[in-house]
Design a protein around this motif. Structure first.
Motif, mmCIF file in Angstrom:
data_model
loop_
_atom_site.group_PDB
_atom_site.id
_atom_site.type_symbol
_atom_site.label_atom_id
_atom_site.label_comp_id
_atom_site.label_asym_id
_atom_site.label_seq_id
_atom_site.Cartn_x
_atom_site.Cartn_y
_atom_site.Cartn_z
ATOM 1 N N LYS A 29 0.832 -1.199 0.000
ATOM 2 C CA LYS A 29 0.000 0.000 0.000
ATOM 3 C C LYS A 29 0.875 1.260 0.000
ATOM 4 O O LYS A 29 0.522 2.273 -0.599
ATOM 5 C CB LYS A 29 -0.915 -0.014 1.226
ATOM 6 C CG LYS A 29 -2.138 0.869 1.095
ATOM 7 C CD LYS A 29 -3.093 0.666 2.269
ATOM 8 C CE LYS A 29 -4.320 1.555 2.121
ATOM 9 N NZ LYS A 29 -5.242 1.452 3.252
ATOM 10 N N ALA B 84 0.776 7.290 6.714
ATOM 11 C CA ALA B 84 -0.632 7.526 7.036
ATOM 12 C C ALA B 84 -1.504 6.346 6.645
ATOM 13 O O ALA B 84 -2.505 6.054 7.297
ATOM 14 C CB ALA B 84 -1.121 8.785 6.331
ATOM 15 N N ARG B 85 -1.134 5.634 5.565
ATOM 16 C CA ARG B 85 -2.011 4.588 5.047
ATOM 17 C C ARG B 85 -1.609 3.189 5.484
ATOM 18 O O ARG B 85 -2.349 2.236 5.257
ATOM 19 C CB ARG B 85 -2.034 4.639 3.527
ATOM 20 C CG ARG B 85 -2.752 5.884 3.023
ATOM 21 C CD ARG B 85 -2.794 5.932 1.518
ATOM 22 N NE ARG B 85 -3.358 7.207 1.085
ATOM 23 C CZ ARG B 85 -3.287 7.665 -0.151
ATOM 24 N NH1 ARG B 85 -2.670 6.936 -1.077
ATOM 25 N NH2 ARG B 85 -3.824 8.811 -0.464
ATOM 26 N N CYS B 86 -0.433 3.041 6.092
ATOM 27 C CA CYS B 86 0.055 1.691 6.417
ATOM 28 C C CYS B 86 -0.918 0.968 7.333
ATOM 29 O O CYS B 86 -1.241 1.445 8.419
ATOM 30 C CB CYS B 86 1.414 1.765 7.093
ATOM 31 S SG CYS B 86 1.971 0.142 7.655
ATOM 32 N N PRO B 87 -1.435 -0.193 6.903
ATOM 33 C CA PRO B 87 -2.395 -0.913 7.741
ATOM 34 C C PRO B 87 -1.778 -1.517 8.998
ATOM 35 O O PRO B 87 -2.492 -1.954 9.879
ATOM 36 C CB PRO B 87 -2.920 -2.008 6.809
ATOM 37 C CG PRO B 87 -1.894 -2.177 5.760
ATOM 38 C CD PRO B 87 -1.189 -0.866 5.627
ATOM 39 N N ARG B 88 -0.462 -1.533 9.065
ATOM 40 C CA ARG B 88 0.172 -2.063 10.268
ATOM 41 C C ARG B 88 0.745 -0.938 11.128
ATOM 42 O O ARG B 88 1.528 -1.185 12.039
ATOM 43 C CB ARG B 88 1.273 -3.051 9.899
ATOM 44 C CG ARG B 88 0.769 -4.155 8.987
ATOM 45 C CD ARG B 88 1.236 -5.502 9.414
ATOM 46 N NE ARG B 88 0.654 -5.871 10.692
ATOM 47 C CZ ARG B 88 1.011 -6.953 11.382
ATOM 48 N NH1 ARG B 88 1.927 -7.732 10.934
ATOM 49 N NH2 ARG B 88 0.432 -7.234 12.516
ATOM 50 N N SER B 89 0.362 0.290 10.825
ATOM 51 C CA SER B 89 0.831 1.462 11.579
ATOM 52 C C SER B 89 2.353 1.569 11.613
ATOM 53 O O SER B 89 2.919 2.057 12.580
ATOM 54 C CB SER B 89 0.289 1.442 13.008
ATOM 55 O OG SER B 89 -1.101 1.430 12.999
ATOM 56 N N ALA C 5 2.141 1.792 -3.587
ATOM 57 C CA ALA C 5 1.067 2.173 -4.500
ATOM 58 C C ALA C 5 0.723 3.643 -4.351
ATOM 59 O O ALA C 5 0.400 4.310 -5.327
ATOM 60 C CB ALA C 5 -0.161 1.311 -4.235
ATOM 61 N N GLY C 6 0.824 4.168 -3.122
ATOM 62 C CA GLY C 6 0.430 5.557 -2.901
ATOM 63 C C GLY C 6 1.591 6.524 -3.008
ATOM 64 O O GLY C 6 1.400 7.735 -3.003
ATOM 65 N N CYS C 7 2.809 6.012 -3.119
ATOM 66 C CA CYS C 7 4.004 6.867 -3.094
ATOM 67 C C CYS C 7 4.091 7.712 -4.362
ATOM 68 O O CYS C 7 4.097 7.177 -5.469
ATOM 69 C CB CYS C 7 5.255 6.005 -2.956
ATOM 70 S SG CYS C 7 6.782 6.963 -2.985
#
Lengths: 190, 659
Positions: A36, A83-88, A39-41
């Protein structure tokens, strides 16, 4: 493509990975490689390794390859990945920690990036903030492309987006103290 | 003088690895009243139990201490053991030197010292143990099932077939639950309604099943075998006895409301049944939207009803009924993806969830089964499916895997290929998990025969561009960012606990986990029981589950409930509260505090100064008392004592360790 000997890679990279983890506060093992971040970078298109791949290389102990990579210098620290990392996790912090380690080890993937960073900081040191026109002119001269951005200058000047002379902030002594402290920390670390 | 025997278990290396068990036994032999102490590899094994029985005979023991695991596990085993050895089962004490000692202490020397202390404590207590007797109570042979989805229906049918009356309490106007919303079922692609509705009808027609829909459990009192349940029947505004379900009312009703059943993609009326095959097929009035309730005008339904069943004055009704067992089958909600700014905060109409897709593809859904995207009703050609939305995401969602999404997404892609010829499905996944019979084969067909493009990576952003949605992800196998211009995006949203699961758990006195799923008594060995005796679990209220697993668990829960209801009487605990009447002042604080209504007033006659005086004291009903001990704490005079855990026993333990 040569196979990577993971046994020796993990052993060789252990110390550097530990340093990066401590400095960034990110446990790279926790990354589950969803991608993720990449993909957002906004700059991933120009990177040699995507942020996810950088995390993977650290997981496998290929730390030296990461600090020699171009990717860590291209990271704009926009923190979209964090901000988007699902694992914080915070890949941006990892990138920053890798840059510090790269600099310490004497790797700077790209002279242009090093020059830009150097000019940027010098501008902040003398003015207390960035003087954009001076920075761009200085950078373009140093990289021997004096007319690179000349075309956009008139319209930016006309719209007030660019100033001809630097505006210096008050309390530059505070900024100076910060620079002195940072330089001392850098020297201590070496 | 008592004769105590101490038996120290190695539990293989579980205890012996960290505790010097031989030394514990040697030390225990020196404790007061201990006449025999030994150790053995597995005390709970047949030969281990024989060691205890032999020692009872040989050394004439009258009290036994077993130093082993938690009493939760083997107290019943060792009680039976000493009972066959000739002792009252309550003359046993267990010292937990495994969970409380060996498992948590790495240091053998320190662990041994602690184990000796724990045994010393148990040996001091057991001396004060007295023989206790169990009593028994009658069982109400009726079961309550909370929730009328596929799990609840299956539980009810199984219990009813065994010959016991069952009540299903369903929150919605109809039973059927989530399965009624689903179009096809994986991996066989049989129609969900076609296999569900016969079961709904079976339940409705079963002589042993009573369905109370549009109702909730308000209050639960009592205990296993005899729960007093108060059910709130919400005001339906329609008289169930008069209504024939003819449908004239909802045809004529002028108010259109977004249908919850159709995931807000279609409309229903203010007087409605959620779907045509509803059971019971009798409508309710949604008072929030009904014009009669909002403005006082209208009342068309009342006028057109041929049987005069519409009743605007109806009020909530509370009914109380006794049940022996409760099965909770309240199901799940879908994760709300509006927390994801990168997927449009839930505001892009063409970014929908799995349940929305089910309604779009369903022949009785809002589009009559023709897949049309919500924004402009165009038939989507390129559809992106994003898996793990809210699942496996500790930052914004849930840590767990929702288990069903891999399969239902594969099913959706298959249905896309079948319904929209020439369409293309892209599926972003992190892992594909297909651990069910026929599941992997189904997934392979989706990829092969139906041409779904699987991309390994998590989507980072979805944004509109013209009438398309641009989906950005990384193909992590390639290591390159990828983009797809899609007509519609389907999110495989996580299965989450019902929003009111915590409230229901507190009403029932059962435990729930960090995600509000109800907790089973043991994750492997007691998967359908709760820690509260007589309350069982079925379906997705216990954790994400697909239909086959829900039905299997429902059968298991039914079997447990039947096992309970089949008994004519139930033994109650012997460790109950006891009143010392001479010290009881009759304040009855204990009565108000007792959660099981086990304490009542009793009038006793006493001779004071040569005269007979009557006064009130507390009296404990031994059958009802569950031995929780709340009353003993509340009692100001200290006249209540919990048998098996008397003040004297506890003090003996404290003295043994602290003095």
């Amino acid at each position: 493509m040569q196979p990577i000997n993971l046994t020796s890679a993990l052993a060789a990279g252990k110390d550097l990975v530990a340093k990066v983890q401590t400095a960034s506060g990110v446990d790279v093992k926790a990354c589950y490689q969803c991608g993720k971040c990449s993909a957002g970078c906004p700059v991933a298109f120009a990177m040699d390794y995507t942020p996810r791949q950088v995390m993977r290389m650290l997981q496998l102990g290929l730390a030296e390859e990461t600090i020699k990579s171009r990717a860590i210098w291209l990271c704009a620290q926009c923190e979209t990945c964090s901000a988007r990392c699902p694992r914080s996790l915070e890949p941006a912090k990892v990138m920053e920690a890798l840059r510090i380690e790269a600099k310490r080890a004497g790797f700077e993937a790209d002279d242009e990036i090093a020059t830009f960073n150097e000019k940027f900081l010098r501008s902040v040191a003398s003015n207390g903030r960035v003087f954009e026109a001076g920075l761009i002119v200085g950078y373009n001269m140093a990289t021997v492309q004096p007319l690179k951005d000349a075309g956009v200058a008139p319209s930016m000047l006309a719209k007030g987006k660019l100033k001809l002379f630097p505006s210096k902030i008050r309390g530059r002594d505070v900024i100076n103290r910060m620079f002195t402290k940072a330089e001392k920390m850098e020297a201590d670390n070496k | 003088m008592r004769k105590v025997g101490v038996f120290v278990c190695h539990c293989g290396s579980n205890i012996a690895g960290t505790v010097d068990v031989e030394k514990v036994a040697q030390e225990a032999a020196k404790f007061p009243n201990v006449v025999f102490a030994t150790d053995y590899k597995y005390m709970c094994s047949e030969p281990g139990q024989q060691v205890i029985k032999d020692a009872i005979k040989e050394h004439n023991l009258d009290r036994v201490v077993v130093a082993s695991c938690s009493p939760r596990m083997h107290e019943p085993t060792f009680r039976r053991c000493i009972q066959t050895g000739g002792l009252n089962p309550y003359l046993l004490e267990m010292a937990n030197i495994r969970e409380h000692c060996s498992w948590v202490h790495p240091d053998k020397a320190k662990g041994t010292v602690k184990a000796i202390d724990l045994v010393r404590k148990a040996a001091a207590k057991v001396v004060k143990n007295e023989p206790l007797q169990k009593s028994s109570i009658n069982i109400t042979k009726r079961a309550l099932v909370i929730g009328g989805g596929i799990a609840g229906i299956q539980v009810a049918l199984d219990i009813a077939d065994a010959g016991f009356p069952v009540t299903i309490v369903e929150k919605e106007p109809t039973i059927g639950g989530r399965m009624a919303q689903i179009d096809k079922t994986f991996p066989t692609l049989d129609c969900s309604a076609c296999i569900l509705t016969p079961k709904m009808v079976d339940a409705a027609q079963h002589p042993n099943i009573e369905i109370i829909s549009y109702a909730e459990v308000d209050k639960v009192e009592g205990y296993v075998g005899n729960f007093d349940i108060t059910i709130r029947k919400k005001a339906r505004s329609v008289d169930m006895n008069k209504c024939t379900g003819c449908g004239t009312c909802w045809e004529k009703c002028p108010t259109k409301v977004d249908s919850e059943f159709d995931m807000q993609l279609g409309k229903r009326k203010a007087i409605y049944t959620p779907f045509p095959q509803a059971v019971p097929n009798k409508p309710v009035i949604d008072r929030e939207h009904c014009l009669k309730f909002k403005t006082g005008k209208c009342g068309i339904c009342e006028k057109v009803c041929p049987t005069g069943a519409v009743d605007f004055t109806m009020e909530d009704e509370l009914i109380t009924q006794q049940y022996g067992a409760i099965v909770v089958a309240t199901g799940f909600d879908q994760f709300d993806h509006s927390v994801y700014g990168e997927y449009g905060y839930g505001k892009y109409p063409d970014v929908i969830t799995g349940l929305h897709f089910e309604r779009l593809v369903n022949a009785s859904g809002p589009t009559m089964g023709k897949i049309k995207r919500p924004s402009d009703h165009k038939v989507p050609e390129t559809v992106v499916f994003i898996k793990c939305v809210g699942s496996r995401d500790e930052a914004k969602g849930k840590t767990y895997c929702s288990r069903t999404c891999c399969m239902y997404t594969a099913k959706h892609a298959t249905l896309m290929a079948e319904k929209v010829k020439g369409s293309k499905s892209y599926i972003f996944y992190m892992d594909v998990r297909t651990p069910g019979k026929g599941y992997e084969e189904f997934y392979k067909r989706t990829q092969g025969e139906y041409g779904a493009q699987y991309i390994r990576g998590r989507v980072s952003k979805v944004y509109p561009k013209g009438d398309k949605l641009v989906v950005r992800g990384e193909d992590s196998l390639l290591g390159r960012p990828v983009e797809i211009e899609a007509d519609m995006v389907v999110l495989a949203s996580a299965m989450v606990a019902r929003s009111d699961a915590g409230d229901l758990a507190r009403t029932l006195g059962i435990s729930y986990d960090k995600d509000n799923f109800f907790t089973e008594a043991h994750p492997k060995l007691r998967p359908v029981e709760t820690h509260t005796a007589g309350v069982f679990l079925a379906g997705a209220c216990q954790g994400p589950k697909d239909i086959p697993d829900s039905v299997a668990q429902a059968g298991a829960a039914a079997a447990k409930a039947i096992g309970l209801l089949a008994k004519s009487q139930m033994e109650t605990e012997a460790t109950v509260s006891q009143v010392d009447e001479s010290r009881c002042s009759g304040c009855l604080l204990c009565k108000s505090i007792c959660p099981y209504k086990a304490i009542d007033v009793k009038i006793i006659a006493e001779r004071v100064g040569g005269k007979t005086v009557e006064r009130q004291v507390a009296s404990v009903n031994k059958s009802l008392c569950q031995g929780c001990g709340a009353c003993t704490v509340a009692c100001r005079a200290g006249s209540l004592n919990l048998l098996g855990f008397t003040n004297e026993q506890i003090l003996a333990e404290v003295e043994a360790v602290c003095l």
